[in-house]
Structures are given as structure tokens and as C-alpha cells.
Scaffold this active site. Sequence first.
Site, PDB file in Angstrom:
ATOM      1  N   ILE A 179     -17.541  53.732 -40.291  1.00 54.17           N
ATOM      2  CA  ILE A 179     -17.491  54.147 -41.701  1.00 54.17           C
ATOM      3  C   ILE A 179     -17.920  53.018 -42.646  1.00 54.17           C
ATOM      4  O   ILE A 179     -18.367  53.279 -43.752  1.00 54.17           O
ATOM      5  CB  ILE A 179     -16.091  54.685 -42.063  1.00 54.17           C
ATOM      6  CG1 ILE A 179     -16.145  55.558 -43.322  1.00 54.17           C
ATOM      7  CG2 ILE A 179     -15.074  53.557 -42.220  1.00 54.17           C
ATOM      8  CD1 ILE A 179     -14.882  56.364 -43.573  1.00 54.17           C
ATOM      9  N   ASP A 239      -8.782  50.172 -41.585  1.00 55.54           N
ATOM     10  CA  ASP A 239      -8.405  49.358 -42.747  1.00 55.54           C
ATOM     11  C   ASP A 239      -8.931  47.923 -42.587  1.00 55.54           C
ATOM     12  O   ASP A 239      -9.578  47.369 -43.491  1.00 55.54           O
ATOM     13  CB  ASP A 239      -6.872  49.381 -42.861  1.00 55.54           C
ATOM     14  CG  ASP A 239      -6.334  48.768 -44.143  1.00 55.54           C
ATOM     15  OD1 ASP A 239      -7.134  48.418 -45.024  1.00 55.54           O
ATOM     16  OD2 ASP A 239      -5.103  48.644 -44.254  1.00 55.54           O
TER      17      ASP A 239
HETATM   18  N1  AR6 Z   1     -15.027  53.539 -38.737  1.00 54.76           N
HETATM   19  C1  AR6 Z   1     -14.502  54.764 -38.602  1.00 54.76           C
HETATM   20  N2  AR6 Z   1     -13.325  54.999 -37.972  1.00 54.76           N
HETATM   21  C2  AR6 Z   1     -12.671  53.929 -37.476  1.00 54.76           C
HETATM   22  C3  AR6 Z   1     -13.150  52.595 -37.582  1.00 54.76           C
HETATM   23  C4  AR6 Z   1     -14.389  52.424 -38.260  1.00 54.76           C
HETATM   24  N3  AR6 Z   1     -14.944  51.214 -38.426  1.00 54.76           N
HETATM   25  N4  AR6 Z   1     -12.251  51.766 -36.968  1.00 54.76           N
HETATM   26  C5  AR6 Z   1     -11.263  52.542 -36.486  1.00 54.76           C
HETATM   27  N5  AR6 Z   1     -11.499  53.850 -36.776  1.00 54.76           N
HETATM   28  P1  AR6 Z   1      -6.228  53.760 -37.854  1.00 54.76           P
HETATM   29  P2  AR6 Z   1      -3.981  55.243 -39.103  1.00 54.76           P
HETATM   30  C6  AR6 Z   1     -10.721  55.069 -36.444  1.00 54.76           C
HETATM   31  O1  AR6 Z   1      -5.311  53.173 -36.853  1.00 54.76           O
HETATM   32  O2  AR6 Z   1      -3.646  55.906 -37.823  1.00 54.76           O
HETATM   33  C7  AR6 Z   1      -3.751  50.140 -40.348  1.00 54.76           C
HETATM   34  O3  AR6 Z   1      -3.112  49.002 -39.873  1.00 54.76           O
HETATM   35  C8  AR6 Z   1      -9.708  54.981 -35.342  1.00 54.76           C
HETATM   36  O4  AR6 Z   1     -10.345  55.017 -34.086  1.00 54.76           O
HETATM   37  O5  AR6 Z   1      -7.224  52.875 -38.494  1.00 54.76           O
HETATM   38  O6  AR6 Z   1      -4.031  56.077 -40.359  1.00 54.76           O
HETATM   39  C9  AR6 Z   1      -3.352  50.482 -41.774  1.00 54.76           C
HETATM   40  O7  AR6 Z   1      -3.159  49.316 -42.559  1.00 54.76           O
HETATM   41  C10 AR6 Z   1      -8.925  56.274 -35.615  1.00 54.76           C
HETATM   42  O8  AR6 Z   1      -9.624  57.391 -35.089  1.00 54.76           O
HETATM   43  O9  AR6 Z   1      -5.406  54.481 -39.078  1.00 54.76           O
HETATM   44  C11 AR6 Z   1      -2.081  51.250 -41.589  1.00 54.76           C
HETATM   45  O10 AR6 Z   1      -0.968  50.386 -41.459  1.00 54.76           O
HETATM   46  C12 AR6 Z   1      -8.936  56.374 -37.141  1.00 54.76           C
HETATM   47  O11 AR6 Z   1      -9.961  55.445 -37.574  1.00 54.76           O
HETATM   48  C13 AR6 Z   1      -2.306  51.998 -40.295  1.00 54.76           C
HETATM   49  O12 AR6 Z   1      -3.297  51.254 -39.591  1.00 54.76           O
HETATM   50  C14 AR6 Z   1      -7.633  56.022 -37.829  1.00 54.76           C
HETATM   51  O13 AR6 Z   1      -6.970  54.970 -37.123  1.00 54.76           O
HETATM   52  C15 AR6 Z   1      -2.848  53.374 -40.523  1.00 54.76           C
HETATM   53  O14 AR6 Z   1      -2.936  54.063 -39.312  1.00 54.76           O
END
Ligand code: AR6
Length: 184
Positions: free
Chosen positions: A21, A44
Amino acid sequence: MHKHITHLTPEARIELIQGDITKAQVDAIVNAANRQLIGGGGVDGAIRRAGGDAIEQACARIRERQGGVETGNAVITTGGNLSAKYVIHTAGPVWEGGTAGEPELLASCYRESLRLAVENGVQTIAFPSISTGIYGYPTEKAAAVALHTVKEFVARGVPAPTCIQFILFDDVTYRCYTDALTQL
Ligand code: AR6
């Protein structure tokens, strides 16, 4: 790279894309943040690394002003060094088994992000799969909520972004969203 496009109305389309993203060529990307707006891992961490310090400075100002963001709510900052002009930070629910209001809170993340987008003149927006990483929301269930909520938002007949992308990092997540889209 996989990509799947569906028109919801003649003016509005959903695009499912497998990828990163932080590379999205859109007006705004959505961040799966936490309530404290303190940089974490997952998407994030990737967004903050790519966008640079301007994002953290903007989050710090929001923390000072209002503490952070409630679960299901969203705030907007600059996109810093990203191609996207804005980052919309939304705090998804942590999965606790599904009976703690998680579906409604997750739907609210998408609605509030889209509302903020419209308020800021955003025409093209990219979402990650909110809550399905560290927060443990089952991906098939989250995909159904995400797509249903976006469809409802666009169907209201009031302004909405014209291009709503879901940028899905891995194969399994991409497949869950394409399956959910066919069942919409
Ligand atoms: N582009 C798109 N999607 C991604 C990317 C990327 N570069 N990197 C990871 N994902 P998560 P949550 C996907 O854990 O469950 C953080 O520490 C990943 O594979 O990022 O909402 C925040 O600060 C998954 O499918 O978010 C919060 O504390 C999706 O993004 C917590 O994590 C969401 O995974 C939020 O947890």
C-alpha cells in the site's frame, strides 16, 4: 501482480490489488493504526517508514489535541514522502471472538475513513485489510464486512470516492477479498 476491478456504479469502482500500500498512486491511503496513534508493526510500520517524520509529527499533534483515535474512528494526516497526499489513520477492533461488537466497529472504520476522505476532496483511496494482522480478525469475515460497508457507502447516492482500492499484501488475503467480492 493480481488485480480485480468491479464497478459498483458507473462512477465508482472497487479494485482489489495484491501489493504494498505504501506504493499506491492514490490521493489517500488508509493506515491500520492503534488508538494511541503510536507507530507499530505491520502496515502501520511500513507506512511510517515510507512516509517519513512528517506523519509522526502530525500524529503527535493529534495525540496532544485529543489523545488519539477511538476504535472505529479515523483521523487524517499528511502523507509526507508518500505519493499519497494524505494518510487516514483508523483504529480497527482487536478480535475477541466476534461477540464484542467487532463487526460494527470494523464497519465503522471503513465508513469513517470514507467520510473523512470525502470531506478532504479525496477521489481515489486505498485500504489495507484492517484488523486482520496483529489484531487477529479472521480474514474471510473481515473481507465481507469491508466490501459490504464500502458498497453501502457508495450506494447512498451522496459523494463518495470514485476509485476505492484494497491493497492486499499476501495471497491468502487477496483470495479472501476476491471471494467476498463475488458473494457481495
Ligand atoms: N501493504 C499492504 N498491506 C500490508 C502491508 C503493506 N505494506 N504490510 C502489512 N500489510 P496489521 P492490524 C497487511 O497487523 O491487524 C500495528 O502495530 C498485513 O499482512 O498491519 O489492524 C498497529 O500500530 C495484514 O493483512 O494491522 C496496531 O497496533 C493487514 O495489512 C496493529 O498493528 C493488517 O495487518 C493493528 O493491527
